[in-house]
Enzyme design. Structure first.
Site, mmCIF file in Angstrom:
data_model
loop_
_atom_site.group_PDB
_atom_site.id
_atom_site.type_symbol
_atom_site.label_atom_id
_atom_site.label_comp_id
_atom_site.label_asym_id
_atom_site.label_seq_id
_atom_site.Cartn_x
_atom_site.Cartn_y
_atom_site.Cartn_z
ATOM 1 N N LYS A 283 64.206 73.846 49.960
ATOM 2 C CA LYS A 283 63.333 74.101 48.821
ATOM 3 C C LYS A 283 62.911 75.565 48.728
ATOM 4 O O LYS A 283 62.109 75.927 47.864
ATOM 5 C CB LYS A 283 62.097 73.210 48.906
ATOM 6 C CG LYS A 283 62.431 71.716 48.936
ATOM 7 C CD LYS A 283 61.176 70.877 49.109
ATOM 8 C CE LYS A 283 61.531 69.416 49.303
ATOM 9 N NZ LYS A 283 60.313 68.580 49.464
ATOM 10 N N PRO B 4 59.302 70.420 43.336
ATOM 11 C CA PRO B 4 60.742 70.440 43.097
ATOM 12 C C PRO B 4 61.507 70.198 44.407
ATOM 13 O O PRO B 4 61.091 70.667 45.473
ATOM 14 C CB PRO B 4 60.999 71.853 42.567
ATOM 15 C CG PRO B 4 59.671 72.347 42.111
ATOM 16 C CD PRO B 4 58.662 71.697 42.977
ATOM 17 N N GLU B 5 62.589 69.459 44.317
ATOM 18 C CA GLU B 5 63.401 69.188 45.507
ATOM 19 C C GLU B 5 64.666 70.039 45.474
ATOM 20 O O GLU B 5 64.868 70.833 44.554
ATOM 21 C CB GLU B 5 63.669 67.688 45.598
ATOM 22 C CG GLU B 5 62.358 66.917 45.699
ATOM 23 C CD GLU B 5 62.501 65.414 45.816
ATOM 24 O OE1 GLU B 5 63.549 64.924 46.290
ATOM 25 O OE2 GLU B 5 61.537 64.706 45.442
ATOM 26 N N ARG C 30 52.308 59.649 50.887
ATOM 27 C CA ARG C 30 53.328 59.922 49.858
ATOM 28 C C ARG C 30 53.884 58.597 49.339
ATOM 29 O O ARG C 30 54.201 57.694 50.117
ATOM 30 C CB ARG C 30 54.465 60.776 50.445
ATOM 31 C CG ARG C 30 54.024 62.111 51.025
ATOM 32 C CD ARG C 30 53.667 63.123 49.973
ATOM 33 N NE ARG C 30 54.813 63.500 49.183
ATOM 34 C CZ ARG C 30 55.702 64.434 49.569
ATOM 35 N NH1 ARG C 30 55.583 65.049 50.734
ATOM 36 N NH2 ARG C 30 56.704 64.750 48.781
#
Length: 274
Positions: A53, A2-3, A262
């Site tokens: 975060k 989650p960001e 990524r």
């Protein structure tokens, strides 16, 4: 993972059921935290704060619970006594008389005196929060010009929580697309206009994602796609997760690459390398 926008929305849900309510029962799954159960039980929650975060639950006895969802953690809200149906492992539970705030699958949880939070290894090194009301685009522009950050690729910089807290994979791709900048470009090579546009998009996209529960597209385009495209994940973003599909702006095919293990997405026409 989650960001920032997702963590802020989770904090809002938690705050809705916990703030100003006495916590009747606290459950920690990890033995080294169970000594804090009597410290926090019976206390009221003052605030649920996010820093990038990370999420901080502040209590009126000057303690706070730090939690980070990492890759798999998720918060759920339930009526007291009605636990959600899930195979996840419960790590933290905060029960009021009417509701429960439940953190599953996360392993990064700790309890701190509030005046010592600045000593937390992760919090102490965070950059400004992307969703902070105090952060202006001029502040972002200044950080882009800082010798500490100016020589790095934008792809690397926009995952670095020391630069700006709360950014992650999808926000990185979406921000760079909306600024028209290739992921390999560096802040020190940008023109003043490019840097200003990037700074503005850096604040605009996370705010839009927060307000729309994860959609970075402008409202008109999002509404149009909702009528034509099935599946929420296929109509959230400009480029993220859309490799091989047509760019909404120019029609060229979106590309995907791996930078620092990524994935990142961009449009070769809208985001030329030079």
């Amino acid at each position: 993972m989650p960001e920032g926008p997702e963590i802020r929305r989770a904090a809002d849900r938690i705050a809705h059921v916990l703030v100003d309510e006495p916590i009747e029962e606290v459950l920690f799954a990890f033995p080294d935290l169970q000594r804090f159960t009597p410290v926090l039980s019976g206390q009221r929650v003052l605030e649920v704060e996010t820093r990038g975060k990370a999420l901080l639950t502040h209590f009126d006895n000057d303690y706070a619970i730090y939690s980070h969802n990492q890759l798999y953690g998720v918060w759920k809200i339930a009526k007291r006594g009605k636990m959600p149906a899930t195979n996840r492992s419960l790590r933290l539970a905060l029960h009021t008389s009417r509701h429960s705030a439940l953190l599953y699958s996360a392993s990064d949880i700790s309890v701190w005196p509030r005046d010592e939070l600045g000593m937390h290894t992760f919090l102490a090194t965070l950059g400004p929060d992307l969703l902070s009301a105090r952060l202006e685009w001029q502040d972002v522009s200044e950080r882009l010009q800082s010798p500490r950050f100016a020589g790095r690729s934008l792809a690397a910089l926009y995952l670095d929580q020391h630069f700006l807290a709360g950014s992650g994979n999808y926000l990185r791709s979406e921000i760079l697309f909306c600024a028209g900048l290739h992921p390999k470009r560096r802040p020190k090579d940008l023109s003043r206009g490019e840097r200003g546009l990037l700074a503005r998009e850096t604040l605009k996209l996370p705010k839009r994602s927060y307000e729309t529960a994860g959609i970075t597209l402008p409202p008109r385009l999002a509404a149009t796609l909702k009528k034509k495209v099935k599946g929420f994940e296929r109509r959230r973003f400009f480029v993220f997760g859309r490799d091989g599909r047509a760019c909404y702006q120019c029609g060229d095919k979106i590309r995907r690459d791996s930078i620092g293990s990524r994935r990142i997405y961009w449009c070769p026409t809208c985001q030329p390398e030079s």
